[in-house]
Design a protein around this motif. Structure first.
Motif, PDB file in Angstrom:
ATOM      1  N   UNK A 125      56.851  56.517  35.478  1.00  0.00           N
ATOM      2  CA  UNK A 125      56.634  55.119  35.104  1.00  0.00           C
ATOM      3  C   UNK A 125      56.120  55.058  33.670  1.00  0.00           C
ATOM      4  N   UNK A 126      56.510  54.006  32.980  1.00  0.00           N
ATOM      5  CA  UNK A 126      55.953  53.737  31.660  1.00  0.00           C
ATOM      6  C   UNK A 126      54.679  52.911  31.761  1.00  0.00           C
ATOM      7  N   UNK A 127      54.641  52.031  32.781  1.00  0.00           N
ATOM      8  CA  UNK A 127      53.554  51.070  32.943  1.00  0.00           C
ATOM      9  C   UNK A 127      53.057  51.098  34.375  1.00  0.00           C
ATOM     10  N   UNK A 128      51.739  51.103  34.534  1.00  0.00           N
ATOM     11  CA  UNK A 128      51.114  50.785  35.815  1.00  0.00           C
ATOM     12  C   UNK A 128      50.409  49.450  35.629  1.00  0.00           C
ATOM     13  N   UNK A 129      50.869  48.438  36.353  1.00  0.00           N
ATOM     14  CA  UNK A 129      50.440  47.053  36.145  1.00  0.00           C
ATOM     15  C   UNK A 129      49.678  46.593  37.385  1.00  0.00           C
ATOM     16  N   UNK A 130      48.362  46.411  37.237  1.00  0.00           N
ATOM     17  CA  UNK A 130      47.514  46.024  38.363  1.00  0.00           C
ATOM     18  C   UNK A 130      47.325  44.515  38.375  1.00  0.00           C
ATOM     19  N   UNK A 131      47.723  43.908  39.489  1.00  0.00           N
ATOM     20  CA  UNK A 131      47.518  42.470  39.710  1.00  0.00           C
ATOM     21  C   UNK A 131      46.137  42.321  40.342  1.00  0.00           C
ATOM     22  N   UNK A 132      45.141  42.012  39.519  1.00  0.00           N
ATOM     23  CA  UNK A 132      43.741  42.137  39.913  1.00  0.00           C
ATOM     24  C   UNK A 132      43.143  40.837  40.413  1.00  0.00           C
ATOM     25  N   UNK A 133      43.688  40.357  41.550  1.00  0.00           N
ATOM     26  CA  UNK A 133      42.918  39.375  42.289  1.00  0.00           C
ATOM     27  C   UNK A 133      41.724  40.121  42.880  1.00  0.00           C
ATOM     28  N   UNK A 134      40.747  39.381  43.411  1.00  0.00           N
ATOM     29  CA  UNK A 134      39.599  40.074  43.988  1.00  0.00           C
ATOM     30  C   UNK A 134      40.056  41.002  45.101  1.00  0.00           C
ATOM     31  N   UNK A 135      39.517  42.218  45.129  1.00  0.00           N
ATOM     32  CA  UNK A 135      38.470  42.743  44.252  1.00  0.00           C
ATOM     33  C   UNK A 135      39.050  43.499  43.066  1.00  0.00           C
ATOM     34  N   UNK A 136      38.266  43.614  42.002  1.00  0.00           N
ATOM     35  CA  UNK A 136      38.689  44.352  40.814  1.00  0.00           C
ATOM     36  C   UNK A 136      38.838  45.834  41.115  1.00  0.00           C
ATOM     37  N   UNK A 156      45.715  42.879  35.002  1.00  0.00           N
ATOM     38  CA  UNK A 156      45.824  41.423  34.835  1.00  0.00           C
ATOM     39  C   UNK A 156      44.691  40.797  35.637  1.00  0.00           C
ATOM     40  N   UNK A 157      43.618  40.413  34.960  1.00  0.00           N
ATOM     41  CA  UNK A 157      42.396  39.956  35.612  1.00  0.00           C
ATOM     42  C   UNK A 157      42.566  38.517  36.090  1.00  0.00           C
ATOM     43  N   UNK A 158      42.478  38.339  37.413  1.00  0.00           N
ATOM     44  CA  UNK A 158      42.626  37.030  38.023  1.00  0.00           C
ATOM     45  C   UNK A 158      41.303  36.424  38.460  1.00  0.00           C
ATOM     46  N   UNK A 159      40.265  37.241  38.503  1.00  0.00           N
ATOM     47  CA  UNK A 159      38.965  36.791  38.996  1.00  0.00           C
ATOM     48  C   UNK A 159      37.882  37.599  38.303  1.00  0.00           C
ATOM     49  N   UNK A 160      36.774  36.957  37.963  1.00  0.00           N
ATOM     50  CA  UNK A 160      35.702  37.620  37.232  1.00  0.00           C
ATOM     51  C   UNK A 160      34.723  38.287  38.192  1.00  0.00           C
ATOM     52  N   UNK A 161      34.463  39.561  37.928  1.00  0.00           N
ATOM     53  CA  UNK A 161      33.447  40.299  38.682  1.00  0.00           C
ATOM     54  C   UNK A 161      32.351  40.750  37.727  1.00  0.00           C
ATOM     55  N   UNK A 162      31.087  40.701  38.078  1.00  0.00           N
ATOM     56  CA  UNK A 162      30.555  40.347  39.404  1.00  0.00           C
ATOM     57  C   UNK A 162      30.264  38.870  39.587  1.00  0.00           C
ATOM     58  N   UNK A 163      30.631  38.023  38.612  1.00  0.00           N
ATOM     59  CA  UNK A 163      30.266  36.609  38.675  1.00  0.00           C
ATOM     60  C   UNK A 163      30.735  35.931  39.964  1.00  0.00           C
ATOM     61  N   UNK A 164      31.974  36.214  40.366  1.00  0.00           N
ATOM     62  CA  UNK A 164      32.500  35.543  41.551  1.00  0.00           C
ATOM     63  C   UNK A 164      31.739  35.946  42.811  1.00  0.00           C
ATOM     64  N   UNK A 193      45.093  48.052  28.361  1.00  0.00           N
ATOM     65  CA  UNK A 193      45.170  46.642  27.994  1.00  0.00           C
ATOM     66  C   UNK A 193      44.646  45.822  29.160  1.00  0.00           C
ATOM     67  N   UNK A 194      43.838  44.798  28.836  1.00  0.00           N
ATOM     68  CA  UNK A 194      43.362  43.845  29.828  1.00  0.00           C
ATOM     69  C   UNK A 194      43.967  42.481  29.530  1.00  0.00           C
ATOM     70  N   UNK A 195      44.567  41.876  30.538  1.00  0.00           N
ATOM     71  CA  UNK A 195      45.126  40.534  30.404  1.00  0.00           C
ATOM     72  C   UNK A 195      44.264  39.561  31.199  1.00  0.00           C
ATOM     73  N   UNK A 196      43.972  38.414  30.624  1.00  0.00           N
ATOM     74  CA  UNK A 196      43.132  37.406  31.265  1.00  0.00           C
ATOM     75  C   UNK A 196      43.981  36.197  31.641  1.00  0.00           C
TER      76      UNK A 196
END
Length: 436
Positions: A125-136, A156-164, A193-196
């Protein structure tokens, strides 16, 4: 264990921006569960990416493993569209209690990190792409693949931890929250890379991740644009005559459903009806409350498959989105908002922050503060009393905003550009990359 890779008729990928890119999507939840990442994968493949998915055994939202799957199964299967889905064992959520939810989360991380590489052995693979709904925590799986496969790791950050965790009350102990913050830092700093999903996330993520990892804004796309002509010939839900305000999606603790019921109790117009489409942890509570409060203007319609939703949204007089009042949620853009915009119906938004600003900037509806049932009830009546032409203008403006900013195809091409930049960064880490 099913583990075979026959040549598929779909193996010849089309040309496009992603041609030649081999992507492994890591997502605890995936088809046949209904999550936004399903459509993102379709869009990436339409742009030429060679996509595979690492996921768990489908069991969301009811906590029971879907027919044809086993909680402790280990298999590789083909999606009906022709791409590979690698599935690791997963403890089902069951009733959604705290113990089972934690075990559900941890089981995917453990088995994904240990057995995921076995399922994908010999594959590059060239890319490992994590769809980061909770939990991170899912980011740990991506970090393992980054190390083993040498692929660029994107979260791809979908939820903020530990705030949520803190604001939902799931964890209250300060030491435990500090430990989660340190773990989140560890995970973020092992990404290329982090995507928000929201611009409001970027500052919060940077405070945890530090300055060395690039962070970029990448919103959730919606579905394809819908119009009144998109009604199915035989809709699965036919809304009755009147002014129907439709809430579609998860019926959980973050959705401020008490505010919705309080507002319904304040609305006296007999022509107005609130239709709740979906299911979640508060479905049972909602049914009890509707009966106890004698709310004849609230309907629990149940859950419908994704293919039924276009006709339901197109029938709505207005579409409702609500969230609790909290600092973390005010930075979030619910994934239903792009879908609502694409449906071309006016939106009632009872929430704070960036999502409310989006609805207002798009001129797609009315926004009121989170947790305010009085203002929500007033907004419902206000929208109902507008002319049909005014409401259609809002709906059209929402669809135009969607086409310009949140349509799946252009966002997929933008995501592919992020992929290529991350690959370059992985191969040559000394090259400077933009921070936001």
């Amino acid at each position: 264990m099913k583990h075979a890779y026959p040549v598929s008729e779909d193996s010849q990928l089309p040309g496009g921006a992603g041609k030649g890119l081999r992507v492994l999507v890591v997502s605890q939840h995936f088809w046949p569960e209904n999550f936004r990442i399903n459509e993102v994968v379709d869009s990436l493949r339409s742009e030429g990416c060679d996509v595979e998915v690492l996921s768990g055994q489908p069991n969301y939202p009811h906590g029971k493993v879907f027919r044809g799957y086993s909680a402790w199964g280990l298999r590789t299967e083909y999606h009906p569209s022709g791409y590979l889905i690698h599935r690791v064992p997963l403890a089902p959520r069951r009733g959604g209690g705290g113990f089972w939810r934690v075990w559900n989360y941890l089981s995917f991380v453990v088995f994904g990190a240990i057995l995921g590489p076995y399922l994908t052995r010999g594959r590059r693979y060239d890319i490992v792409f994590v769809y980061a709904i909770s939990p991170i925590l899912q980011g740990l799986v991506g970090a393992v693949f980054r190390q083993i496969k040498g692929a660029a790791h994107i979260i791809w950050v979908q939820d903020l931890w530990p705030e949520s965790l803190e604001e939902t009350g799931f964890i209250k102990n300060r030491l435990a929250l500090a430990a989660v913050a340190r773990l989140t830092t560890f995970i973020y700093r092992r990404a290329d890379l982090l995507l928000a999903q929201s611009r409001g996330f970027i500052g919060k993520i940077r405070a945890v991740a530090g300055d060395n990892i690039p962070i970029l804004y990448h919103p959730n796309p919606g579905d394809r644009p819908l119009g009144r002509g998109d009604l199915n010939e035989s809709p699965r839900l036919i809304l009755p005559a009147g002014f129907n305000v439709v809430f579609a999606g998860n019926l959980g603790t973050a959705q401020a459903l008490d505010t919705v019921l309080d507002a319904a109790g304040l609305v006296q117009d007999p022509d107005i009806r609130l239709v709740l489409v979906g299911s979640g942890s508060r479905s049972g509570w909602l049914g009890q409350q509707i009966e106890m409060r004698r709310l004849s203007n609230v309907v629990l319609a149940g859950r419908f498959p994704p293919e039924a939703m276009p006709s339901i949204l197109a029938q709505a007089s207005a579409l409702l989105v609500t969230l609790n009042r909290s600092a973390a949620l005010s930075l979030t853009i619910p994934s239903k908002i792009p879908t609502y915009l694409s449906a071309g119906r006016p939106i009632l938004a009872c929430l704070d922050g960036e999502a409310a600003e989006l609805v207002q900037d798009a001129k797609a509806g009315l926004a009121v503060p989170a947790g305010d049932p009085i203002k929500l009830a007033q907004a419902i009546v206000q929208l109902k009393n507008m002319s049909e032409e005014e409401r259609e203008t809002m709906g059209d403006a929402g669809r135009q905003y969607f086409n310009a900013h949140l349509a799946p195809a252009p966002l997929a091409r933008e995501l592919i550009e992020h992929f290529r930049s991350a690959v370059i960064r992985r191969k040559t880490p000394a090259i400077a990359t933009p921070r936001d």
